[in-house]
Design an enzyme around this catalytic site. Structure first.
Site, short mmCIF file in Angstrom:
data_model
loop_
_atom_site.label_atom_id
_atom_site.label_comp_id
_atom_site.label_asym_id
_atom_site.label_seq_id
_atom_site.Cartn_x
_atom_site.Cartn_y
_atom_site.Cartn_z
N SER A 194 -10.95 11.89 -9.77
CA SER A 194 -9.22 10.32 -9.29
C SER A 194 -9.90 8.81 -9.18
O SER A 194 -9.77 8.33 -10.16
CB SER A 194 -9.17 10.70 -7.24
OG SER A 194 -7.79 10.80 -6.87
N LYS A 246 12.63 2.66 3.98
CA LYS A 246 11.03 1.52 4.78
C LYS A 246 10.08 2.31 5.83
O LYS A 246 9.64 2.48 5.46
CB LYS A 246 11.89 0.75 5.83
CG LYS A 246 11.04 0.16 7.08
CD LYS A 246 10.15 -0.51 6.42
CE LYS A 246 8.82 -0.92 7.46
NZ LYS A 246 7.77 -2.25 6.66
#
Length: 368
Positions: A194, A246
């Site tokens: 990763s 948001k």
């Protein structure tokens, strides 16, 4: 006397409890605290060539008799003398060759003999936050003040990945080396998955141990949701935001299908950026086949072109010592008493956990 003995045992027990509490508190404080600012740190350099010479001398003293050691020393002295003589003759010949040019041009200088190659070695042991990047940036800054294009930087990288932005910054630090035209090699002994592979793929050459875990080109995000638990206990959760996106998902409120869809889109966008990053630095990869989040052992990673060479970092550096000066560079700082206590507690817990798991594994194999 019996009373004094009991009182002494009580004091020892109380002291043990107090010391244990202090150690635990110090450990938690040290682990949770951020590393010191770079103004308190210093660069430490260790020459690997000297370490190898020391190992060799220790073994020779143990394996050879005194007479044999004397013969070895004589042979080495003779070899060093011949080498110095050859270098002197070469320098004299070069000087003679350049003499005509110097006579024509008073400002011209003698052509210097090419300096011996240098290899700078860094260690990156990554956690979820890629905290080691704070130290690596200082090490790279120091190296770039001295490194030449004919030198090399080797990074011994161990990381299972973590936060995207943290490993993005760590990758950018390695990019600084490439931007200066200095060859970069990454050695993977255990794992570079990763975010770890996000860093490794930047290198000009990736060396992996046969059983190192490599790959995991994917993105994952997971979080618990306590909305049902809160509702069960009649606890309301209110969240106020300004801006449509948001906050898409939350741990304490109900997550709508639209919010989950938006969150998945963000993950997919991050995955696309990750794939583009890997494709840019390793164009020979079939990125659509590789970028599934799967991992490979070093041998299979070589077949899939995730790495360039099989081998351990030890073999690579020992071989490099034959033709270059190899230096281990690390950024260090003086630890406070609190940090030392915390580190001691952390190491103690890790050793105890390792012992327990080893014992459990041994018992399991014994029973089977």
């Amino acid at each position: 006397m019996e009373f004094l003995a009991e009182y002494g045992i009580f004091l020892l027990k109380a002291l043990t409890v107090v010391i244990s509490i202090i150690l635990v508190i110090a450990g938690i404080a040290a682990v949770s605290s951020k590393p010191k600012a770079n103004h308190d740190g210093y660069i430490s350099v260790n020459k690997v060539n000297d370490d190898l010479d020391d190992y060799k001398e220790v073994l020779e003293e143990s394996l050879y008799e005194k007479d044999e050691l004397k013969e070895l020393e004589k042979a080495r002295a003779k070899e060093d003398k011949a080498k110095a003589k050859a270098e002197k003759a070469k320098a004299k010949a070069d000087k003679k060759l350049n003499k005509g040019t110097e006579a024509k041009d008073e400002d011209s200088q003698e052509v210097a003999e090419p300096a011996r190659k240098r290899v700078f070695v860094l260690d990156f042991d990554g956690d979820v936050k890629a905290s080691a990047a704070d130290f690596m940036r200082e090490e790279i800054t120091a190296i770039l003040t001295m490194a030449r294009k004919e030198d090399e930087v080797v990074v011994r990288l161990e990381s299972g990945g973590g936060m995207v932005h943290s490993y993005g910054l760590a990758s950018s630090q390695l990019q600084r080396i490439k931007d200066k035209g200095i060859p970069l090699t990454v050695c993977i002994d255990k794992v570079a998955a990763s975010g770890g592979y996000m860093m490794a793929c930047i290198a000009d050459k990736i060396v992996s141990a046969p059983f190192a875990i490599v790959g995991s080109i994917g993105v994952v995000a997971q979080l618990p949701n306590f909305s049902r638990l809160l509702k069960k206990h009649d606890v309301d959760f209110e969240m106020f935001t300004a801006g449509k996106y948001k906050r898409t998902v939350t741990m304490f409120g109900h997550n709508s299908a639209k919010a989950k869809e938006k969150f998945s889109e963000d993950l997919e966008e991050t995955h696309v950026l990750f794939k583009n990053h890997v494709s840019h630095f390793r164009p020979s990869l079939n990125i659509e086949e590789i970028a599934t989040g799967d991992t490979w052992y070093g041998q299979d990673a070589l077949v899939n072109k995730l790495v360039d060479q099989l081998g351990t970092s030890d073999d690579y550096l020992v071989s490099a010592c034959d033709e270059a000066d190899v230096f281990e560079v690390s950024y260090e700082f003086k630890k406070t008493l609190q940090e030392k206590l915390g580190f001691a507690v952390q190491m103690g817990i890790e050793k105890a956990a390792t012992r327990f798991l080893t014992m459990l594994n041994t018992q399991t194999h014994t029973k089977s």
